[in-house]
Design an enzyme around this catalytic site. Structure first.
Site, PDB file in Angstrom:
ATOM      1  N   LYS A  44       0.874  -1.589  -0.053  1.00  0.00           N
ATOM      2  CA  LYS A  44       0.206  -0.630   0.175  1.00  0.00           C
ATOM      3  C   LYS A  44       0.749   1.290  -0.006  1.00  0.00           C
ATOM      4  O   LYS A  44      -0.055   2.370   0.756  1.00  0.00           O
ATOM      5  CB  LYS A  44      -0.988   0.525   1.308  1.00  0.00           C
ATOM      6  CG  LYS A  44      -1.949  -1.487   1.420  1.00  0.00           C
ATOM      7  CD  LYS A  44      -1.566  -1.779  -0.190  1.00  0.00           C
ATOM      8  CE  LYS A  44      -2.823  -0.891  -0.572  1.00  0.00           C
ATOM      9  NZ  LYS A  44      -3.379  -1.933  -2.271  1.00  0.00           N
ATOM     10  N   HIS A  99       7.226  -7.282  -2.293  1.00  0.00           N
ATOM     11  CA  HIS A  99       6.632  -7.195  -0.598  1.00  0.00           C
ATOM     12  C   HIS A  99       8.322  -7.509   0.483  1.00  0.00           C
ATOM     13  O   HIS A  99       7.607  -7.091   1.584  1.00  0.00           O
ATOM     14  CB  HIS A  99       5.714  -7.234   0.231  1.00  0.00           C
ATOM     15  CG  HIS A  99       4.883  -6.102  -0.921  1.00  0.00           C
ATOM     16  ND1 HIS A  99       4.222  -4.847  -1.279  1.00  0.00           N
ATOM     17  CD2 HIS A  99       3.097  -6.716  -1.423  1.00  0.00           C
ATOM     18  CE1 HIS A  99       3.314  -4.355  -2.197  1.00  0.00           C
ATOM     19  NE2 HIS A  99       2.704  -5.418  -2.094  1.00  0.00           N
ATOM     20  N   SER A 149      -4.935   2.805   3.904  1.00  0.00           N
ATOM     21  CA  SER A 149      -5.101   2.120   2.249  1.00  0.00           C
ATOM     22  C   SER A 149      -5.383   0.549   2.907  1.00  0.00           C
ATOM     23  O   SER A 149      -5.757  -0.166   2.079  1.00  0.00           O
ATOM     24  CB  SER A 149      -4.007   2.221   1.122  1.00  0.00           C
ATOM     25  OG  SER A 149      -3.238   2.137   0.087  1.00  0.00           O
TER      26      SER A 149
END
Ligand code: A3P
Length: 307
Positions: A44, A99, A149
């Site tokens: 995010k 990520h 988010s």
């Protein structure tokens, strides 16, 4: 259906995309090539935005590739089962995304960089195009906006546990009990690479404030010269509006059992400071105390540090 996260080296990952085997493979065996470019983020923080920017730069500002090919094919999520297949068959030079916290990033990346460093020293060479090895672009964002988010994203994405409440999600986020682990650990870990030639750090806030300037700096880092017309095209095609209209990056082509568009929108608001619409004063203060404690001297290094 209840979501059971995959755990690898103490960090949770969403089950639909990752397995312990795929994470171990990318960590220990994935062979990084010297011309790989990695887009790395905590979730995010602007991952798909940077995917659009990097693929537009790669195609010299021509939006045809971005408009015709899914973002997950252009810049595969190489830690996931499907993404790994794409990455392994991707013609060089590759654009890859993940990520991963730094300690789970492919070990071959650090091996290759070390070799280049040693060669540079031994022969007294200056770094020049092509000799800095694989590159990492790390994008980070105000963690309060990341949290908001992430909260909405977790509601619409079937691979994430639906948060019980904002308050509970805030507690989980602050204690690092969310997929991909603690934001604080992720950022602190990657920030240790700051100053190294093959790392580029940028914030979501900088992209918002000055996308054109950010694209110019990225081109320099990637050693890819774009004229002003091409840079304008990158800026226009990577705008929030253009991305909302592009099915190849707005996530609307994902099936409902992966992302339920009735429960939210992936390209949700695209602004800085939405946390102010969600945090109470007490929640914000509690967050700041933990942030200060965890980030210490790094606090002022970021555009949101002083606020
Ligand atoms: P919001 O939920 O705050 O709107 P990621 O790609 O890492 O999952 O991050 C998604 C976030 O980046 C979402 O934030 C999304 O709207 C925002 N984003 C994506 N593209 C953007 C753009 N071109 N401009 C601004 N924000 C963008």
């Amino acid at each position: 259906m209840a979501v059971e996260y995959v755990t690898y080296q103490g960090i949770k990952f969403p089950p639909a995309y990752n397995s312990e085997q795929s994470l171990r493979f990318t960590h220990k065996e994935f062979q990084v090539q010297d011309d790989d470019v990695f887009n790395v983020t905590y979730p995010k923080s602007g991952t798909v935005w940077m995917i659009e920017i990097l693929s537009l730069i790669r195609s010299g500002g021509d939006p045809a590739w971005n408009r015709a090919v899914l973002n997950s094919t252009r810049v595969p999520w190489f830690t996931t089962r499907l993404g790994l297949e794409s990455a392994l068959s991707y013609p060089r030079p590759r654009l890859l995304t993940c990520h991963l916290p730094v300690q789970l990033f492919p070990t071959s990346f650090f091996g290759s960089r070390a070799k280049v460093d040693q060669a540079g020293c031994a022969w007294g060479l200056q770094y020049r195009a092509g000799v800095t090895g694989a590159k990492v672009v790390y994008t980070l964002r105000n963690p309060k906006d990341v949290l908001v988010s992430y909260f909405y994203f977790s509601k619409m994405c079937s691979s994430y546990k639906d948060p019980e409440s904002f308050e509970q999600f805030l507690r989980d986020f602050l204690s690092g009990d969310v997929p991909h682990g603690s934001w604080f650990d992720h950022v602190r870990g990657w920030m240790e690479m700051k100053g190294k030639k093959n790392f580029f750090f940028i914030t979501y806030e900088e992209l918002q404030q000055d996308l054109r300037g950010s694209v110019r700096r990225l081109c320099q880092f990637l050693e890819q010269e774009l004229d002003e017309g091409a840079i304008t095209s990158v800026v226009e095609n990577a705008s929030f509006r253009a991305m909302q209209e592009n099915k190849m990056c707005n996530s609307t082509l994902l099936p409902k059992d992966i992302m339920d568009q009735e429960k939210g929108t992936f390209l949700r608001k695209g602004i800085c400071g939405d946390w102010k619409n969600h945090f109470t004063v007490a929640q914000s203060e509690a967050f700041d105390t933990i942030y200060q404690d965890q980030m210490g001297g790094l606090m002022e290094a970021f555009p949101w540090g002083a606020h």
